[in-house]
Design a protein around this motif. Structure first.
Motif, mmCIF file in Angstrom:
data_model
loop_
_atom_site.group_PDB
_atom_site.id
_atom_site.type_symbol
_atom_site.label_atom_id
_atom_site.label_comp_id
_atom_site.label_asym_id
_atom_site.label_seq_id
_atom_site.Cartn_x
_atom_site.Cartn_y
_atom_site.Cartn_z
ATOM 1 N N GLY A 1 0.816 -1.213 0.000
ATOM 2 C CA GLY A 1 0.000 0.000 0.000
ATOM 3 C C GLY A 1 0.847 1.259 0.000
ATOM 4 O O GLY A 1 1.974 1.265 0.512
ATOM 5 N N ASN A 2 0.315 2.341 -0.544
ATOM 6 C CA ASN A 2 1.063 3.596 -0.661
ATOM 7 C C ASN A 2 0.898 4.516 0.540
ATOM 8 O O ASN A 2 1.765 5.331 0.824
ATOM 9 C CB ASN A 2 0.629 4.349 -1.931
ATOM 10 C CG ASN A 2 1.004 3.595 -3.188
ATOM 11 O OD1 ASN A 2 2.070 2.994 -3.264
ATOM 12 N ND2 ASN A 2 0.113 3.616 -4.185
ATOM 13 N N GLU A 3 -0.220 4.411 1.254
ATOM 14 C CA GLU A 3 -0.473 5.323 2.374
ATOM 15 C C GLU A 3 0.100 4.758 3.669
ATOM 16 O O GLU A 3 -0.278 3.675 4.110
ATOM 17 C CB GLU A 3 -1.972 5.581 2.536
ATOM 18 C CG GLU A 3 -2.276 6.614 3.625
ATOM 19 C CD GLU A 3 -3.738 7.003 3.676
ATOM 20 O OE1 GLU A 3 -4.345 6.877 4.757
ATOM 21 O OE2 GLU A 3 -4.278 7.401 2.613
ATOM 22 N N LYS B 1 0.453 9.861 16.497
ATOM 23 C CA LYS B 1 0.018 8.575 15.964
ATOM 24 C C LYS B 1 -1.179 8.740 15.027
ATOM 25 O O LYS B 1 -2.089 9.519 15.290
ATOM 26 C CB LYS B 1 -0.365 7.658 17.128
ATOM 27 C CG LYS B 1 -0.968 6.318 16.701
ATOM 28 C CD LYS B 1 -1.457 5.545 17.917
ATOM 29 C CE LYS B 1 -2.165 4.261 17.486
ATOM 30 N NZ LYS B 1 -2.702 3.517 18.656
ATOM 31 N N GLY B 2 -1.145 8.005 13.893
ATOM 32 C CA GLY B 2 -2.263 7.983 12.961
ATOM 33 C C GLY B 2 -2.187 8.997 11.846
ATOM 34 O O GLY B 2 -2.955 8.913 10.883
ATOM 35 N N LYS B 3 -1.247 9.946 11.925
ATOM 36 C CA LYS B 3 -1.128 10.953 10.880
ATOM 37 C C LYS B 3 -0.424 10.358 9.665
ATOM 38 O O LYS B 3 0.546 9.621 9.781
ATOM 39 C CB LYS B 3 -0.351 12.160 11.399
ATOM 40 C CG LYS B 3 -0.286 13.305 10.395
ATOM 41 C CD LYS B 3 0.377 14.539 10.999
ATOM 42 C CE LYS B 3 0.406 15.673 9.987
ATOM 43 N NZ LYS B 3 1.008 16.906 10.545
ATOM 44 N N THR B 4 -0.918 10.685 8.459
ATOM 45 C CA THR B 4 -0.304 10.185 7.229
ATOM 46 C C THR B 4 1.074 10.822 7.046
ATOM 47 O O THR B 4 1.233 12.043 7.198
ATOM 48 C CB THR B 4 -1.184 10.503 6.015
ATOM 49 O OG1 THR B 4 -2.470 9.894 6.196
ATOM 50 C CG2 THR B 4 -0.544 9.967 4.737
ATOM 51 N N ILE B 5 2.063 9.995 6.728
ATOM 52 C CA ILE B 5 3.432 10.482 6.560
ATOM 53 C C ILE B 5 3.996 9.973 5.238
ATOM 54 O O ILE B 5 3.536 8.975 4.687
ATOM 55 C CB ILE B 5 4.341 10.028 7.728
ATOM 56 C CG1 ILE B 5 4.314 8.499 7.863
ATOM 57 C CG2 ILE B 5 3.934 10.696 9.030
ATOM 58 C CD1 ILE B 5 5.233 7.955 8.947
#
Length: 729
Positions: A672-674, A714-718
């Motif tokens: 996956g990319n995200e 935590k949980g933020k897209t990087i």
């Protein structure tokens, strides 16, 4: 009955027998003289038979080396040497030409499989052999004793004239596996057999090699053995098997830890020994840099750091000095001293060292890194690793003769006698006041790692000092008979049981917050330890290096009754901010091997609820679905971190087959990319760098210990453009 007729018949029979016998005898005599059959005129000799009898050696099979778990460390296997056919009349089974037509083209094709061979050299060997009229030739270095998989790859090239002769080689299936200890054996062209060249392979060669046999037979012109002509002159006796005390999971942890130690700290060398202090059985043994035992053309160091490196160990020696003071009844319980710098004078007539508050002709002795702990107790002196505290003990409480005697009683500066392992002795240097004082904190005199491990066994084993050993037994593989057996050997009792108990109590505070070994403590483990930072004497400059030090820790667990001890160390210029993770991973593996549980600290948010440790083998998850991975990891008390939102696994850490333990972080990269930011609280530096390497996202790391803070929630897209930092403490 007519008697006359019977006699005549009997006479005819006798006459016929005499004539037949005469003819047979004449035929034999004629054949012996003329080598030709009387009636047929053919040669009486089988033209296939050589005139001489062939004597040949039957090679004994070299014995196998096993670890504690029965895993093969070293074994003899079939191997294959390339032979090039050069005679243009040679054909294959179908009658097609089967010889090397183009030497360079053939060499280039072989190079695609055999990366280490030189095309020019192989070409010249073939051309030279052709020119001299040889029908076939071997091809030199890099083409001999190939393993089966390599041989199959070459067969697939379908090269005319390239064939193989079967031979043997030594194989190390799990290499590197304590490479400097085990060593290696290789095929000796002169002796025509595998011979031990280094380490246990060399010292145990007489047991491993066996005794070759001898066979005599008649051989036909085409090389076949004539049936019924084989005669065994001497039976071959295969080599004995050797069983070691090394534990496969512990050794795997040692190899991984030392590899990480070298890499993360740019260390020039490192070592680790894991031993049972009650028995002397060594479970893990590592000396780095190491080498691949199957490809021993590049060996970075022939020195085993555990037994062949004489070094100044630094402050890890202090526990032995404290033990001396306690055992001789002069330990200043509850008394204090002033830390800082120890200036002193010396009276040669009385050999009295007196502390003064001014500099003298003797160099002042300061605390490491310029520390000053103020006024502290001697108990605190060990916890803080005070050099001045050692000087106070040796100047005012322990006398020279007793200290020197106890160094000997602890087995320092002398061989431990560990079977089949080469040792150096080190140097005892306590004659002058400065060297006397500095020896107390591990400078000025040199010892070996194995000597220190043996000495500490007395502290961890209620005063009884045991000899380390790594060879468990030597056995006949055919009969199961034990040829040699080794077990626990108490080699002395340098200190009383009460002394050992007191020293262990003091060592427990080395891991307290703010003490010298704080970074090495492990949640849920009742452990005792002593750290060491030692200067390295440069023989070329005649001075101690200013930037490079030895850093080490000696530890044992459980505190109240130690069952396992670990001594880990390295030589590096990173002596302040190095990670304790390599040591901790080894200690964890050692505790698992000994069946010792660890209760988890409830404040560690990264831990599971398990109250004991287990060990597992990491499954192969790459190219499988995420659901399959979840199924395989189910029931294992580990923390699985999925990187990306994909449905398939494309990379993993650790690799398949690697031992993993309860509470370990396992990283699985998906397609996956995200990618979202995980909660890294409680992660080790190794965990953070693994996540960064797999994801391709840079993370700035500061401090040592475990992650306490992270800049991205935590949980933020990087992604690769994210600015992420974590703080360890």
């Amino acid at each position: 009955m007519n008697r006359k007729r019977s006699n005549k018949q009997l006479l005819r029979i006798i006459q016929i027998m005499v004539i037949a016998g005469t003819l047979v005898t004449a035929n034999v005599l004629f054949t012996m003289v003329t080598k030709t059959h009387l009636w047929s005129g053919n040669s009486a000799l089988d033209e296939r038979i050589h005139n001489s009898i062939v004597d040949t050696t039957v090679s004994a099979k070299r014995g196998t080396i096993y670890d504690e778990d029965g895993q093969v460390i070293a074994q003899e296997v079939k191997a294959y040497t390339i032979v090039a056919y050069l005679d243009s009349s040679t054909v294959d089974a179908d009658g097609n030409p089967d010889y090397v037509k183009n030497a360079r083209k053939t060499a280039k094709k072989l190079k695609t499989v055999l990366k280490d061979i030189d095309v020019d050299s192989v070409t010249k060997i073939i051309q030279k052999a052709k020119k001299s009229g040889k029908a076939q030739t071997e091809l030199g270095s890099g083409t001999k004793r190939l393993d089966k998989s390599t041989m199959k790859k070459i067969e697939k090239l379908d090269l005319d004239g390239i064939h193989f002769t079967e031979t043997v080689s030594r194989n190390y299936p799990t290499t590197p596996y304590s490479s400097n200890l085990i060593g290696f054996a290789s095929y000796d062209e002169d002796k025509q057999k595998i011979v031990g060249q280094m380490g246990l392979e060399k010292s145990l060669d007489k047991y491993l090699s066996g005794t070759d046999g001898e066979v005599q037979y008649q051989q036909t012109v085409d090389g076949d053995v004539l049936p019924g002509t084989t005669k065994v002159i001497k039976e071959a006796q295969d080599g004995y098997d050797v069983h070691l005390t090394l534990n496969s999971n512990v050794q795997a942890a040692v190899e991984s830890a030392l590899k990480e130690t070298i890499s993360d700290n740019k260390a020039t060398s490192a070592w680790c020994v894991v031993m049972e202090p009650e028995t002397g059985r060594i479970l893990g043994w590592g000396s780095y840099p190491t080498f691949n035992q199957n490809k021993h053309t590049n060996i970075p160091s022939f020195t085993d750091n555990v037994t062949e490196m004489a070094y100044e160990p630094g402050s890890v020696m202090k526990a032995l000095t404290y033990a001396t003071a306690i055992d001789t009844g002069v330990y200043p319980e509850n008394k204090t001293f002033q830390s800082g710098t120890f200036y002193y004078t010396y009276d040669p007539s009385t050999k009295k060292i007196t502390r003064v508050n001014y500099s003298t002709e003797y160099p002042g002795i300061s605390e490491a890194m310029g520390n000053n702990f103020g006024t502290i107790t001697f108990d605190q002196g060990l916890a803080y690793s005070s050099n001045v505290g050692i000087c106070e003990l040796l100047a005012n409480y322990v006398n020279y003769k007793k200290f020197s005697k106890y160094l000997d009683k602890f087995g320092l500066f002398q061989a431990t006698g560990i079977p089949y392992v080469n040792e150096v002795l080190g140097t005892k240097n306590v004659d002058m006041p400065t060297s006397y004082l500095t020896t107390g904190f591990g400078q000025g005199s040199s010892i070996t790692v194995i000597q220190l491990v043996q000495a500490y066994s007395a502290i961890f084993n209620d005063g009884k000092m045991v000899r380390p050993y790594v060879v468990e037994s030597i056995e006949d593989p055919d009969t199961g008979k034990v040829i040699k057996k080794y077990s626990t050997k108490v080699v002395g009792q340098p200190i009383k049981s009460s002394t050992a108990e007191k020293v262990r109590s003091l060592m427990s505070h080395v891991l307290d917050d703010g003490a010298s070994g704080e970074k090495f403590k492990m949640d849920g483990v009742d452990m005792i330890a002593k750290t060491g930072t030692g200067q390295i004497y440069n023989t070329e400059t005649g001075e101690y290096d200013e930037n490079t030090y030895t850093s080490s820790v000696m530890a044992a667990a459980p505190e109240d009754d130690p069952k396992v001890m670990v001594y880990w160390g390295m030589v590096s210029d990173n002596y302040l901010n190095y990670s304790a993770e390599p040591f901790q991973e080894v200690m964890k593996a050692a505790l698992v091997a000994e069946g010792i549980s660890g209760s988890n600290d409830t404040s560690d948010t990264s831990s599971t609820s398990d109250d004991s440790w287990d060990t597992y083998s990491m499954p192969s998850l790459v190219n499988h679905t995420k659901s399959y991975a979840k199924e395989q990891m189910s029931g294992k008390s580990v923390n699985v971190v999925y990187i990306g939102d994909g449905s398939s696994i494309i990379d993993q850490y650790p690799d398949a087959g690697t031992p993993i333990n309860t509470n370990d972080n396992i990283f699985l990269m998906t397609n996956g990319n995200e990618i979202t930011m995980p909660d890294m609280t409680g992660w080790t530096r190794k965990d953070v760098t693994t996540f960064a390497e797999l994801s391709g996202i840079s993370i700035a790391i500061s401090g040592h210990g475990k992650v306490k803070e992270q800049s991205v929630e935590k949980g933020k897209t990087i992604d690769s453009n994210s600015q992420i930092s974590v703080t360890l403490s």
